[in-house]
Design an enzyme around this catalytic site. Structure first.
Site, mmCIF file in Angstrom:
data_model
loop_
_atom_site.group_PDB
_atom_site.id
_atom_site.type_symbol
_atom_site.label_atom_id
_atom_site.label_comp_id
_atom_site.label_asym_id
_atom_site.label_seq_id
_atom_site.Cartn_x
_atom_site.Cartn_y
_atom_site.Cartn_z
ATOM 1 N N GLY A 73 0.790 -1.224 0.000
ATOM 2 C CA GLY A 73 0.000 0.000 0.000
ATOM 3 C C GLY A 73 0.819 1.269 0.000
ATOM 4 N N GLY A 75 2.371 2.690 -2.760
ATOM 5 C CA GLY A 75 2.524 3.329 -4.060
ATOM 6 C C GLY A 75 3.720 2.815 -4.827
ATOM 7 C CG LEU A 76 6.968 2.196 -3.220
ATOM 8 C CD1 LEU A 76 8.021 1.872 -2.166
ATOM 9 C CD2 LEU A 76 7.496 3.262 -4.176
ATOM 10 C CB SER A 78 3.362 -4.139 -2.954
ATOM 11 O OG SER A 78 2.029 -3.691 -2.749
ATOM 12 C CG ASP A 123 1.922 -0.042 -10.994
ATOM 13 O OD1 ASP A 123 2.443 0.984 -11.456
ATOM 14 O OD2 ASP A 123 1.182 -0.042 -10.001
#
Length: 292
Positions: A73, A75-76, A78, A123
């Site tokens: 959670g 913003g990377l 996950s 992403d």
């Protein structure tokens, strides 16, 4: 940070999966072909096998262990990291003929169709194709991409706010719907098709809220192109200003920032070694990325 998946095939259709980061490492189970949404992290695992099955790939059961140092959670990406790691493990174990771009599309399909989060492809493409010290320039319509080296005099610093977010519901979904509605009213397939030339005249007839959403998307697309040009000539000053303008646009026009994120950006600017800083990820929490 990285996500690692260890996978051992079984002779039956049972999937037993354990993550060291969630549910105190307890094992979850389901059967390949019998995936049922549960509203928890296991849906990302189920979504991957569901997407593979929908694409015509034959799978057996497996014992799976997941380890990840990517904060959830934040913003990377996950979730995308987990999807791509799982897909690579299944590809290797079952000797599936899937190239890296179709692999990313399967990850997005798992999240869109099974988890229920209407995320784009960025992403998953980054997790599948990106490299250290290199920026990935991606056209999300054509899936054409290029790797752009970062200027050697700078690096990226990521700071997690500790405010968690989720893509499967809430404001992230609302923003996407607002953009789709604005595109419909403007008569274009997507907001990327709106020219930056005479933008204010073009959006004048929209409701005020949708004007702001369009202004952010169109200006952000241009900032991407400007950032590539800046990286190619090593203009870190311009690159930093683009980071700052991006954050201001996300904060004011797209309205996806939160006070904790804004505070981190402000604090970063107090250090003379920081060229620029911005929110990263889907917003409403997560992390900032600073050019230092």
């Amino acid at each position: 940070q990285e996500t690692t998946v260890e996978l051992a095939l079984r002779t039956d259709r049972l999937v037993r999966v354990r993550s060291e980061q969630v549910d105190e490492g307890r094992t979850a189970e389901y059967e390949v072909g019998g995936e049922t949404r549960q509203g928890s992290w296991i849906d990302y695992v189920q979504g991957v096998t569901h997407a593979l099955g929908q694409a015509g790939h034959q799978l057996r059961g497996a014992d799976i262990r997941i380890r990840s140092s990517v904060p959830l959670g934040s913003g990377l990406s996950s979730s995308a990291a987990l999807e791509i790691a799982l897909l690579r493990a299944w590809r290797e174990a079952c000797r599936l003929e899937i190239a890296d771009v179709p692999l990313a599309l399967l990850g997005q399909r798992a999240e869109n169709e099974f988890v229920g989060a209407p995320v784009g492809i960025m992403d998953q493409m980054a997790c599948s194709l990106a490299e250290a010290l290199v920026a990935l320039f991606l056209d999300t319509r054509t899936l054409e991409f290029a790797r752009i080296p970062m200027p050697p005099s700078v690096e990226l610093l990521v700071i997690n706010s500790g405010v968690s977010h989720r893509h499967a519901g809430g404001d992230y979904v609302t923003r996407r719907r607002e953009c789709e509605e604005a595109a419909r009213l403007l008569g274009v397939p997507q907001l990327r098709d709106v020219s930056a030339t005479l933008l204010e005249e073009r959006i004048a007839g929209l409701p005020g809220l949708l004007q702001r959403r369009v202004r952010h998307v169109v200006s952000e697309d241009q900032r991407v192109l400007d950032a590539i040009a800046a990286m190619r000539v090593g203009d870190v000053g311009l690159l930093g200003r683009l980071f700052d303008a991006s954050h201001a646009s996300m904060r004011d026009d797209y309205q996806v920032s939160v006070p904790e994120i804004d505070l981190l950006v402000d604090l970063a600017h107090q250090d003379p070694r920081v060229h620029g800083a911005r929110l990263t990820g889907g917003g409403f929490g997560g992390s900032i990325v600073a050019l230092v």
